[in-house]
Design a protein around this motif. Sequence first.
Motif, short mmCIF file in Angstrom:
data_model
loop_
_atom_site.label_atom_id
_atom_site.label_comp_id
_atom_site.label_asym_id
_atom_site.label_seq_id
_atom_site.Cartn_x
_atom_site.Cartn_y
_atom_site.Cartn_z
N UNK A 1 -41.40 2.23 -8.25
CA UNK A 1 -41.27 1.32 -9.39
C UNK A 1 -40.01 1.65 -10.19
N UNK A 2 -39.72 2.93 -10.36
CA UNK A 2 -38.51 3.34 -11.08
C UNK A 2 -37.26 2.92 -10.31
N UNK A 3 -37.27 3.10 -8.98
CA UNK A 3 -36.13 2.68 -8.16
C UNK A 3 -35.94 1.18 -8.23
N UNK A 4 -37.04 0.42 -8.24
CA UNK A 4 -36.98 -1.04 -8.32
C UNK A 4 -36.36 -1.45 -9.64
N UNK A 5 -36.79 -0.84 -10.73
CA UNK A 5 -36.23 -1.15 -12.05
C UNK A 5 -34.74 -0.81 -12.10
N UNK A 6 -34.37 0.31 -11.50
CA UNK A 6 -32.96 0.70 -11.45
C UNK A 6 -32.12 -0.29 -10.67
N UNK A 7 -32.66 -0.74 -9.54
CA UNK A 7 -31.94 -1.72 -8.72
C UNK A 7 -31.80 -3.05 -9.46
N UNK A 8 -32.87 -3.46 -10.14
CA UNK A 8 -32.82 -4.71 -10.91
C UNK A 8 -31.79 -4.61 -12.03
N UNK A 9 -31.71 -3.46 -12.68
CA UNK A 9 -30.72 -3.26 -13.75
C UNK A 9 -29.30 -3.33 -13.20
N UNK A 10 -29.07 -2.75 -12.02
CA UNK A 10 -27.74 -2.81 -11.41
C UNK A 10 -27.36 -4.24 -11.04
N UNK A 11 -28.32 -5.00 -10.54
CA UNK A 11 -28.06 -6.41 -10.19
C UNK A 11 -27.70 -7.19 -11.45
N UNK A 12 -28.45 -6.99 -12.53
CA UNK A 12 -28.14 -7.68 -13.79
C UNK A 12 -26.76 -7.29 -14.30
N UNK A 13 -26.42 -6.02 -14.17
CA UNK A 13 -25.11 -5.54 -14.61
C UNK A 13 -24.00 -6.18 -13.78
N UNK A 14 -24.21 -6.27 -12.47
CA UNK A 14 -23.20 -6.90 -11.61
C UNK A 14 -23.07 -8.38 -11.92
N UNK A 15 -24.20 -9.06 -12.16
CA UNK A 15 -24.16 -10.48 -12.53
C UNK A 15 -23.39 -10.69 -13.82
#
Length: 144
Positions: free
Chosen positions: A120-134
């Motif tokens: 769950x922590x890795x998923x949240x981290x990945x989602x945050x990186x995607x939002x940052x890239x967007x």
Amino acid sequence: MAGKLQDHKAMALNIQIIWLFILAIPIACIAWTVTHEAIFSEAREYCKRCSVERKTLLARKFFYLFTCEYCFSFYVTALILVITKYHLLFIDWRGYLISWFSLVWVANIYMSLFLFLRADIKKEGAEAKIKEMDTKIKESELNK
């Protein structure tokens, strides 16, 4: 000394249950660390190869136990039982047998929870990186 040893053998059920949940923590920690963490990655990779390539079934199974947290937790639990002499419900061999399976079960629940939280922590981290890239892409498009 003999009184203390006797008290340990006749441990109250509530104390036995507390011990169950506490002793499962180092069992889970050791089993998870050996079978998943980077510090043992070279040894684990060697064991994975040996668990496939060795000629005898016994050798393959021996090396496999170092790659499976569930399998390895049985051996870690046995070691913890030898060290602590912990038993559950009975003061004879039945208490050791029940405590062995109970500790493995609780330790594996702990490891499953840890895996779930970690994913769950890795998923949240990945989602945050995607939002940052967007956000960076949108900002670069606005600056053009």
